[in-house]
Design an enzyme around this catalytic site. Sequence first.
Site, short mmCIF file in Angstrom:
data_model
loop_
_atom_site.label_atom_id
_atom_site.label_comp_id
_atom_site.label_asym_id
_atom_site.label_seq_id
_atom_site.Cartn_x
_atom_site.Cartn_y
_atom_site.Cartn_z
N HIS A 1 26.94 -8.08 -12.13
CA HIS A 1 27.57 -8.97 -11.32
C HIS A 1 27.03 -10.23 -10.79
CE1 HIS A 1 31.34 -6.13 -10.77
NE2 HIS A 1 30.94 -6.04 -12.02
N ASN A 2 25.66 -9.64 -10.20
CA ASN A 2 24.89 -10.58 -9.31
C ASN A 2 23.80 -11.32 -10.29
OD1 ASN A 2 25.22 -7.77 -7.48
ND2 ASN A 2 26.66 -9.64 -6.81
N ARG B 1 30.42 -17.31 -8.74
CA ARG B 1 30.09 -16.55 -7.47
C ARG B 1 28.51 -16.63 -7.54
NH1 ARG B 1 34.19 -11.86 -8.54
NH2 ARG B 1 36.28 -12.96 -7.93
N HIS C 1 0.82 -1.31 -0.02
CA HIS C 1 0.12 -0.06 -0.10
C HIS C 1 0.86 1.29 -0.07
CE1 HIS C 1 0.97 -1.25 4.22
NE2 HIS C 1 0.61 -0.15 4.35
N GLY D 1 11.70 -1.14 0.41
CA GLY D 1 12.36 -2.35 -0.66
C GLY D 1 12.60 -3.43 0.43
N VAL D 2 12.90 -3.30 1.33
CA VAL D 2 13.55 -4.48 2.16
C VAL D 2 12.70 -5.72 2.35
CG1 VAL D 2 14.47 -4.93 4.33
CG2 VAL D 2 15.28 -2.88 3.32
N GLY D 3 11.43 -5.15 3.14
CA GLY D 3 10.45 -6.56 3.49
C GLY D 3 10.34 -7.38 2.17
N ARG E 1 9.28 5.15 0.25
CA ARG E 1 9.40 6.30 1.33
C ARG E 1 11.08 6.53 1.24
NH1 ARG E 1 6.25 2.82 5.89
NH2 ARG E 1 4.18 3.65 5.42
N CYS F 1 8.02 -1.58 -1.90
CA CYS F 1 7.26 -1.29 -0.49
C CYS F 1 7.83 -0.07 -0.14
CB CYS F 1 7.47 -2.64 0.27
SG CYS F 1 9.25 -3.07 0.99
N GLY F 2 7.77 0.20 1.34
CA GLY F 2 8.20 1.31 1.90
C GLY F 2 9.70 1.61 1.85
C1 RB5 Z 1 5.00 -0.89 5.85
O1 RB5 Z 1 4.67 0.02 6.85
C2 RB5 Z 1 6.21 -0.89 5.68
O2 RB5 Z 1 6.62 -1.92 6.77
C3 RB5 Z 1 6.45 -1.67 4.26
O3 RB5 Z 1 6.15 -0.83 3.13
C4 RB5 Z 1 8.03 -2.15 3.96
O4 RB5 Z 1 8.94 -0.84 4.24
C5 RB5 Z 1 8.77 -3.21 4.89
O5 RB5 Z 1 9.89 -3.60 4.76
#
Ligand code: RB5
Length: 153
Positions: free
Chosen positions: A101-102, A139, A12, A71-73, A112, A68-69
């Site tokens: 490379h990867n 690799r 979202h 990109g990590v999750g 965000r 996502c916010g």
């Molecule tokens: C949502 O609040 C946030 O946790 C998600 O967008 C993301 O940043 C997670 O890694």
Amino acid sequence: MIILKIAIGNDHTALEMKNQIKEYLSEQGYEIVDFGTNTPEPCDYPVYGERVAKAVAGGEAELGVLICGTGVGISLAANKVKGIRAAVCSEPYSAKLSRQHNDTNILAFGARVVGIELAKMIVDQWLSAEFEGGRHIRRVDMITEIERKQTCS
Ligand code: RB5
């Protein structure tokens, strides 16, 4: 490699940016397969990370873009799917090198974290780069071997 089909997904926090990137890539002639979300209601990023990752791993799309916010999750979720190499890139240089490379097959970034113009530059560099092969093959194969050992144990 000529990339024709790109799977895209988001939570979202990234709906507006996803739509802007979709339009940007469509204008360049890419076929975009949108795995959602397409509503602003809070949702769970692993759902969309998994959907896009499965589309790429299964050959339904050649590459994937996840937002996502941060990109990590969403990239962590995607990387749980066998055959996926997803990288979070907040600037164009890492995006380019992640392909060269990867051999990344999914690009992730955060709505965000980066603005839309920087996001476009990141996507451009990623899509125009190609895996260099050579010393990088061993690799990348080592990464795949870690995955294979996990599946077998
Ligand atoms: C949502 O609040 C946030 O946790 C998600 O967008 C993301 O940043 C997670 O890694």
